[in-house]
Design an enzyme around this catalytic site. Sequence first.
Site, mmCIF file in Angstrom:
data_model
loop_
_atom_site.group_PDB
_atom_site.id
_atom_site.type_symbol
_atom_site.label_atom_id
_atom_site.label_comp_id
_atom_site.label_asym_id
_atom_site.label_seq_id
_atom_site.Cartn_x
_atom_site.Cartn_y
_atom_site.Cartn_z
ATOM 1 N N CYS A 170 0.872 -1.170 0.000
ATOM 2 C CA CYS A 170 0.000 0.000 0.000
ATOM 3 C C CYS A 170 0.908 1.218 0.000
ATOM 4 O O CYS A 170 2.116 1.104 -0.037
ATOM 5 C CB CYS A 170 -0.926 -0.006 1.211
ATOM 6 S SG CYS A 170 -0.095 0.218 2.737
ATOM 7 N N ASP A 224 -6.361 8.365 16.298
ATOM 8 C CA ASP A 224 -7.633 7.764 15.899
ATOM 9 C C ASP A 224 -7.736 7.796 14.373
ATOM 10 O O ASP A 224 -6.819 8.220 13.694
ATOM 11 C CB ASP A 224 -8.800 8.503 16.575
ATOM 12 C CG ASP A 224 -9.904 7.551 16.962
ATOM 13 O OD1 ASP A 224 -10.304 6.737 16.100
ATOM 14 O OD2 ASP A 224 -10.368 7.605 18.112
ATOM 15 N N ASP A 225 -8.838 7.305 13.855
ATOM 16 C CA ASP A 225 -8.969 7.177 12.403
ATOM 17 C C ASP A 225 -9.178 8.517 11.715
ATOM 18 O O ASP A 225 -8.791 8.698 10.563
ATOM 19 C CB ASP A 225 -10.146 6.254 12.065
ATOM 20 C CG ASP A 225 -9.889 4.853 12.557
ATOM 21 O OD1 ASP A 225 -9.019 4.197 11.983
ATOM 22 O OD2 ASP A 225 -10.532 4.428 13.541
ATOM 23 N N LYS A 242 4.171 4.801 3.816
ATOM 24 C CA LYS A 242 3.901 5.778 4.857
ATOM 25 C C LYS A 242 5.045 5.696 5.855
ATOM 26 O O LYS A 242 5.776 4.725 5.874
ATOM 27 C CB LYS A 242 2.579 5.445 5.554
ATOM 28 C CG LYS A 242 1.384 5.637 4.646
ATOM 29 C CD LYS A 242 0.114 5.130 5.296
ATOM 30 C CE LYS A 242 -1.015 5.186 4.287
ATOM 31 N NZ LYS A 242 -2.200 4.521 4.709
HETATM 32 CO CO CO Z 1 -8.286 4.239 9.953
HETATM 33 CO CO CO Z 2 -6.404 6.791 7.263
#
Ligand code: CO
Ligand code: CO
Length: 350
Positions: free
Chosen positions: A20, A52-53, A23
Amino acid sequence: MSNLEEFNHHLTSLTSSGGCAAKYSSTKLSTILSFLQTEDTPNVLIGFNKNDDAGVYKFSEDLALVFTVDINTPIIDNPYMFGQIAASNALSDIYAMGGIPIACLNIACFPNDLATNTIKDILQGSLNKIQESGAVLLGGHTIKDKEPKFGLSVIGTVHPNKIWANSNAKPGNVLILTKPIGNGVLFSAYKKKLVSEIDINECIRSSILLNKSAAEIASNFNLDTATDITGFGLLGHALEIAKASSVTIEIDTESVPIFSKSKAMYEQGISTSLTKSNLELTYLNSQIKKELTASQINLLNDPQTNGGLLLAISEGESEDLLNCLHKANLIKARIIGKINEYSGKYLTLN
Ligand code: CO
Ligand code: CO
């Protein structure tokens, strides 16, 4: 070159990323972020430092706004599918907060020589997913870049009292994972041409699938916590919940659903650019109670693009929720563990 060849050329010329988008590792990122002093007001319900998301801002007593952004490098040489996966992945963080996506902006980085049709296909794939989510596309921004990247910033809404914050996990709750893991290593093998699009068909379909229906079903239950499994892998995202809630998360490794061939890929020595750093982080925080092979441990740390939701729910409601997910065609959803009082390590692998 045909559009596809050209796109594939850009795809295979990527060296920095694995399964992916590349990062920063979680540890490196948190060190960098700790230098930034943000000023939270009472309206900041989920802020910058919460791991958090998505961020959540209270707008009124019954309305909070959810903000997120995500971009990816191509993981598949089909521009339309890539657009779908990148958009679904970006929308996912809204679902992981219990929110409903309402509006999106495109973020696009394209090489000068990328064919118009390829760009159109990426944007169309993304738009179809935005529309499927019920949100609208309001605009976007494009810059030239040697390496193509695409994603969305998304705004959603949530009721301020119904946020699935990572800090809300309660001992006694069980964990449901809504999709198999292992798409990182499969996309990585695909880039190396070790598996074909047909070989990883199940994985592609799953990566395209919005977490919308899973979130909608879960919202009919009393859910406290959810996250989506993305770059840090199953254990990395479980760790975020465990740390935020000061609990220990116990994973029953046998129950974790995985894509066929993903274990075989790790066994053949294929990996992703993130698996190792993910593993380094979770390993320190894990008590391993069972003998696991290296490929099993790698899989648990495999970075996902638009992976499933990890839902924490009371044991009493868990079977009902699982049945509803199965009925909605999320047939690989499984109960994969539970939340315990903190016992010295954040993760226990059984
Ligand atoms: Co997330
Ligand atoms: Co994200």
